[in-house]
Motif scaffolding. Structure first.
Motif, PDB file in Angstrom:
ATOM      1  N   THR A 176     104.785 110.626 -12.938  1.00 26.16           N
ATOM      2  CA  THR A 176     105.066 110.235 -11.558  1.00 26.16           C
ATOM      3  C   THR A 176     104.824 108.743 -11.421  1.00 26.16           C
ATOM      4  N   VAL A 177     105.897 108.006 -11.142  1.00 20.77           N
ATOM      5  CA  VAL A 177     105.807 106.551 -10.979  1.00 20.77           C
ATOM      6  C   VAL A 177     105.690 106.257  -9.487  1.00 20.77           C
ATOM      7  N   VAL A 178     104.650 105.539  -9.101  1.00 25.25           N
ATOM      8  CA  VAL A 178     104.399 105.224  -7.691  1.00 25.25           C
ATOM      9  C   VAL A 178     104.717 103.753  -7.449  1.00 25.25           C
ATOM     10  N   ALA A 179     105.691 103.490  -6.567  1.00 25.35           N
ATOM     11  CA  ALA A 179     106.055 102.110  -6.222  1.00 25.35           C
ATOM     12  C   ALA A 179     105.041 101.527  -5.249  1.00 25.35           C
ATOM     13  N   ASP A 180     104.986 100.202  -5.166  1.00 19.78           N
ATOM     14  CA  ASP A 180     104.011  99.575  -4.275  1.00 19.78           C
ATOM     15  C   ASP A 180     104.421  99.610  -2.811  1.00 19.78           C
ATOM     16  N   SER A 181     105.675  99.961  -2.512  1.00 16.23           N
ATOM     17  CA  SER A 181     106.120 100.153  -1.129  1.00 16.23           C
ATOM     18  C   SER A 181     107.343 101.055  -1.142  1.00 16.23           C
ATOM     19  N   SER A 182     107.591 101.720  -0.012  1.00 13.64           N
ATOM     20  CA  SER A 182     108.737 102.628   0.065  1.00 13.64           C
ATOM     21  C   SER A 182     110.057 101.871  -0.086  1.00 13.64           C
ATOM     22  N   ALA A 183     110.084 100.602   0.345  1.00 14.88           N
ATOM     23  CA  ALA A 183     111.323  99.822   0.242  1.00 14.88           C
ATOM     24  C   ALA A 183     111.687  99.525  -1.209  1.00 14.88           C
ATOM     25  N   ARG A 184     110.699  99.560  -2.101  1.00 14.80           N
ATOM     26  CA  ARG A 184     110.941  99.259  -3.516  1.00 14.80           C
ATOM     27  C   ARG A 184     111.321 100.488  -4.328  1.00 14.80           C
ATOM     28  N   VAL A 185     111.296 101.657  -3.726  1.00 16.59           N
ATOM     29  CA  VAL A 185     111.576 102.890  -4.471  1.00 16.59           C
ATOM     30  C   VAL A 185     112.961 102.868  -5.121  1.00 16.59           C
ATOM     31  N   PRO A 186     114.045 102.517  -4.407  1.00 13.12           N
ATOM     32  CA  PRO A 186     115.361 102.490  -5.067  1.00 13.12           C
ATOM     33  C   PRO A 186     115.411 101.542  -6.252  1.00 13.12           C
ATOM     34  N   GLN A 187     114.771 100.384  -6.131  1.00 14.28           N
ATOM     35  CA  GLN A 187     114.769  99.401  -7.211  1.00 14.28           C
ATOM     36  C   GLN A 187     114.021  99.941  -8.436  1.00 14.28           C
ATOM     37  N   VAL A 188     112.854 100.553  -8.215  1.00 12.93           N
ATOM     38  CA  VAL A 188     112.080 101.100  -9.327  1.00 12.93           C
ATOM     39  C   VAL A 188     112.806 102.292  -9.945  1.00 12.93           C
ATOM     40  N   LEU A 189     113.414 103.131  -9.093  1.00 13.45           N
ATOM     41  CA  LEU A 189     114.162 104.287  -9.595  1.00 13.45           C
ATOM     42  C   LEU A 189     115.285 103.841 -10.522  1.00 13.45           C
ATOM     43  N   ALA A 190     116.009 102.809 -10.116  1.00 10.56           N
ATOM     44  CA  ALA A 190     117.104 102.302 -10.946  1.00 10.56           C
ATOM     45  C   ALA A 190     116.583 101.784 -12.284  1.00 10.56           C
ATOM     46  N   ALA A 191     115.422 101.116 -12.272  1.00  9.93           N
ATOM     47  CA  ALA A 191     114.849 100.592 -13.508  1.00  9.93           C
ATOM     48  C   ALA A 191     114.452 101.717 -14.457  1.00  9.93           C
ATOM     49  N   VAL A 192     113.880 102.789 -13.900  1.00  9.50           N
ATOM     50  CA  VAL A 192     113.495 103.937 -14.738  1.00  9.50           C
ATOM     51  C   VAL A 192     114.725 104.606 -15.328  1.00  9.50           C
ATOM     52  N   GLN A 193     115.761 104.769 -14.528  1.00 10.19           N
ATOM     53  CA  GLN A 193     116.974 105.427 -15.013  1.00 10.19           C
ATOM     54  C   GLN A 193     117.699 104.574 -16.048  1.00 10.19           C
ATOM     55  N   ARG A 194     117.574 103.249 -15.945  1.00 11.10           N
ATOM     56  CA  ARG A 194     118.170 102.385 -16.965  1.00 11.10           C
ATOM     57  C   ARG A 194     117.485 102.557 -18.320  1.00 11.10           C
ATOM     58  N   MET A 195     116.252 103.066 -18.301  1.00 10.32           N
ATOM     59  CA  MET A 195     115.544 103.351 -19.549  1.00 10.32           C
ATOM     60  C   MET A 195     115.946 104.703 -20.123  1.00 10.32           C
ATOM     61  N   ASP A 196     116.959 105.325 -19.488  1.00  8.88           N
ATOM     62  CA  ASP A 196     117.542 106.591 -19.956  1.00  8.88           C
ATOM     63  C   ASP A 196     116.625 107.788 -19.733  1.00  8.88           C
ATOM     64  N   TYR A 197     115.780 107.715 -18.700  1.00 15.08           N
ATOM     65  CA  TYR A 197     114.924 108.850 -18.361  1.00 15.08           C
ATOM     66  C   TYR A 197     115.467 109.528 -17.100  1.00 15.08           C
ATOM     67  N   PRO A 198     115.501 110.865 -17.085  1.00 16.97           N
ATOM     68  CA  PRO A 198     115.913 111.569 -15.862  1.00 16.97           C
ATOM     69  C   PRO A 198     114.846 111.403 -14.790  1.00 16.97           C
ATOM     70  N   ALA A 199     115.213 110.821 -13.670  1.00 16.71           N
ATOM     71  CA  ALA A 199     114.234 110.529 -12.619  1.00 16.71           C
ATOM     72  C   ALA A 199     114.834 110.812 -11.252  1.00 16.71           C
TER      73      ALA A 199
END
Length: 405
Positions: A228-251
């Motif tokens: 479970t990756v926790v972003a530092d703010s709710s506004a950053r969730v889409p940005q962090v989600l995209a970064a995780v998915q670019r690493m080829d992990y289902p998120a």
């Protein structure tokens, strides 16, 4: 003589005739202010409690079982994810079967799972106030499973027989004594049904034994079932989600599911705005009706004013000023009444368990700028409704106005 002063004297003299208009506008205004205030307070509380809650900032990363080219969720992967910009923390989950040998209640198979602070289960009974993090050898059971009530298990020590891999086709058991230190609401199934939360060390040891490896080797090669990756703010969730998915992990993220709650409060706020529109219509119609009626009843007064030198423009201004003063009185009365209405409504809402956390203010009213703007708008609408009837009354000649004297 000052027209405003004359208008104020006339309002005081005609207060009984103006009472209906003032009361109607005041009551409607109080209802609108209360609805807007409660919705605004609840919306703000939702933003604080839900919008920026840990769950709303969480991204669930599953093990890439169907992606052989992607690294498993090992400790190294956990560090890589923690290095993504705007990631506050990375919390792991590991789950392994946990047969309970001497459970007197009969529920003999649960699934030991590591605890994640971002998705904490709702504890209903425990041996201490601060239950998590768990100490070594402690477990938290569901309050019931398969129709079996486990409420009597709190404080008991039971034996867990975890599977141990020896070689292909040959296995054994690893017996461990654990203490049940709490129960959680069984409807909480984010980690699956029949989940028992245990300390990290015990869960890793059982999972490593089932794989026939040491704990260090297991974490280095097989790793966790989920992160479970926790972003530092709710506004950053889409940005962090995209970064995780670019690493080829289902998120995936829970943010979309939690957005339904603020939507309910938005509906309440919309209702308040609709009521505000109704108030404007009522105030305008009331002003037109009352000013027209008063203009006809005060024809002789209008005739005298014009006979002594008042122009039609001055008479119109005086009549409109009278309605504006009535509107100001109505706005002030509505604000005072809104204090009582919103206070009573908030007290009632705080008795509803699911709603209480979002209505904390004793008197939830809009802020001062909103109150001033709504009061000014009320005065303007009432005055605007009086313009046409006032002009019609002011156009009468002195002879016509006093013909029935």
């Amino acid at each position: 003589m000052n027209l405003l002063q004359v208008a104020w004297w006339n309002v005081r003299a005609l207060r009984r005739r103006l009472f209906g208009l003032v009361a109607m506008v005041a009551v409607a205004g109080a209802v609108c202010l209360s609805a807007i205030g409660i919705a605004s307070a609840a919306q703000g509380s939702t933003t604080r409690q839900v919008g920026e809650s840990t769950a709303n900032r969480s991204i669930t990363v599953d093990s890439p079982a169907d992606r052989p080219d992607t690294a498993q969720l090992t400790q190294a992967t956990e560090k890589r994810l923690a290095g993504i910009p705007h990631v506050q923390s990375v919390q792991h989950r590991l789950q392994v079967s946990m047969p309970v040998r001497d459970n007197p209640e009969g529920a003999d198979l649960l699934y030991a799972t590591t605890y994640r602070a971002a998705l904490a289960p709702p504890v209903v009974k425990s041996v201490r106030d601060k239950l998590f993090p768990l100490h070594r050898g402690e477990v938290v059971f569901p309050a019931s499973t398969h129709g079996v009530d486990l409420s009597s298990m709190v404080g008991r020590t039971v034996t867990v027989d975890a599977h141990r891999y020896v070689r292909p086709g040959v296995g054994g058991t690893v017996s461990t004594r654990v203490k049940v230190v709490g129960l959680y609401d069984p409807s909480w199934q984010l980690d699956g049904p029949d989940t028992a939360y245990a300390d990290d060390g015990s869960v890793v040891a059982w999972a490593a034994a089932a794989a026939g490896r040491t704990t260090a080797d297991y974490l280095r090669t097989s790793g966790w079932n989920q992160l479970t990756v926790v972003a530092d703010s709710s506004a950053r969730v889409p940005q962090v989600l995209a970064a995780v998915q670019r690493m080829d992990y289902p998120a995936v993220t829970l943010q979309q599911q939690l957005q339904a709650l603020p939507g309910v409060l938005t509906l309440v706020r919309l209702t308040g705005r609709v009521l505000l529109g109704v108030l404007a219509v009522l105030a305008f119609a009331g002003a037109v009706t009352v000013t027209g009626a008063l203009g006809r009843q005060r024809a002789q007064e209008v005739g005298i004013l014009k006979a002594v030198g008042f122009r039609g423009r001055s008479v119109t201004a005086m009549l409109v000023a009278e309605m504006a003063i009535a509107g100001a009185v109505a706005a002030a009365a509505g604000t005072v009444l809104a204090v009582g209405v919103s206070g009573a409504a908030a007290a009632g809402l705080r008795r509803i368990g699911d709603v209480a956390p979002y209505v904390r203010d004793a008197v939830p009213l809009p802020g001062a700028p909103t109150l001033i703007a709504l009061s000014a708008a009320t005065v303007l609408v009432v005055a605007a409704g009086a313009v046409l009837p006032a002009r019609r009354a002011a156009r009468m000649s002195p002879t016509e106005a006093m013909k029935d004297w």
